[in-house]
Write a protein that holds these residues in place. Structure first.
Motif, short mmCIF file in Angstrom:
data_model
loop_
_atom_site.label_atom_id
_atom_site.label_comp_id
_atom_site.label_asym_id
_atom_site.label_seq_id
_atom_site.Cartn_x
_atom_site.Cartn_y
_atom_site.Cartn_z
N ARG A 35 0.84 -1.20 0.00
CA ARG A 35 0.00 0.00 0.00
C ARG A 35 0.87 1.24 0.00
O ARG A 35 2.01 1.21 0.45
CB ARG A 35 -0.95 0.01 1.20
N GLN A 36 0.30 2.31 -0.51
CA GLN A 36 1.01 3.58 -0.53
C GLN A 36 0.05 4.70 -0.18
O GLN A 36 -0.93 4.95 -0.90
CB GLN A 36 1.65 3.85 -1.90
N ALA A 37 0.35 5.35 0.93
CA ALA A 37 -0.45 6.49 1.38
C ALA A 37 0.12 7.75 0.76
O ALA A 37 1.30 7.80 0.39
CB ALA A 37 -0.42 6.57 2.90
N LYS A 40 3.82 9.18 1.20
CA LYS A 40 4.62 8.15 1.89
C LYS A 40 5.14 7.12 0.88
O LYS A 40 4.63 6.99 -0.22
CB LYS A 40 3.80 7.46 2.97
N GLU A 85 -5.45 5.41 9.37
CA GLU A 85 -4.08 5.25 8.87
C GLU A 85 -3.95 4.10 7.87
O GLU A 85 -2.87 3.93 7.28
CB GLU A 85 -3.09 5.06 10.03
N ASP A 86 -5.00 3.35 7.65
CA ASP A 86 -4.98 2.33 6.60
C ASP A 86 -5.32 2.93 5.24
O ASP A 86 -5.25 2.23 4.22
CB ASP A 86 -5.99 1.21 6.91
N THR A 87 -5.69 4.20 5.21
CA THR A 87 -6.01 4.87 3.96
C THR A 87 -4.79 4.87 3.04
O THR A 87 -3.72 5.30 3.42
CB THR A 87 -6.46 6.31 4.21
N ALA A 88 -4.98 4.34 1.83
CA ALA A 88 -3.87 4.21 0.88
C ALA A 88 -4.41 3.60 -0.42
O ALA A 88 -5.55 3.13 -0.48
CB ALA A 88 -2.77 3.31 1.45
N TYR A 90 -3.93 0.43 -2.56
CA TYR A 90 -3.47 -0.94 -2.31
C TYR A 90 -3.16 -1.62 -3.63
O TYR A 90 -3.97 -1.56 -4.58
CB TYR A 90 -4.53 -1.72 -1.53
N GLN A 103 -8.09 2.16 -4.46
CA GLN A 103 -8.05 3.15 -3.37
C GLN A 103 -8.90 2.67 -2.20
O GLN A 103 -10.07 2.29 -2.38
CB GLN A 103 -8.58 4.50 -3.86
N THR A 105 -10.14 4.25 1.46
CA THR A 105 -10.20 5.44 2.30
C THR A 105 -11.01 5.12 3.54
O THR A 105 -12.15 4.66 3.45
CB THR A 105 -10.86 6.61 1.55
#
Length: 108
Positions: A35-37, A40, A85-88, A90, A103, A105
């Motif tokens: 995953r990438q937020a 980050k 904080e799992d928002t990213a 995937y 995505q 969210t």
């Protein structure tokens, strides 16, 4: 060989989502989820090996489950107790190929 993720969306904190990774062109084998937020680096989330063994990042251990259905040539990432904080975005990857991402969210 192609991989394609689906199942992302908007969910409230504490909710659940199931992501799918459909593999085409080859029989499914080891699959990894990343995953990438925003702002980050991409981070590893989970893996299912060819022999079925699984492993998880500490940040998702106990909340996420990776599994696959060989008949459907699909891997899944079941995500529960989701946090903001799992928002990213995937991504699933296998055979050195990446899917385009889906995505997720999580609202607080």
């Amino acid at each position: 060989v192609q991989l394609a993720e689906s199942g992302g969306g908007l969910v409230q904190a504490g909710g659940s989502l199931r992501l799918s990774c459909v593999v085409s062109g080859i029989s499914i084998n080891a699959i990894r989820w990343y995953r990438q937020a925003p702002g980050k680096q991409r981070e590893w989330v989970a893996v299912i090996m060819s022999d079925g063994r699984t492993n998880y990042a500490d940040s998702v251990k106990g909340r996420f489950t990776i599994y696959r259905d060989s008949a459907k040539n699909t891997a899944y990432l079941q995500m529960s107790s989701l946090k903001p904080e799992d928002t990213a975005v995937y991504y699933c990857t296998g055979f050195n190929i990446w899917g385009p991402g889906t995505q997720v969210t999580v609202s607080s």
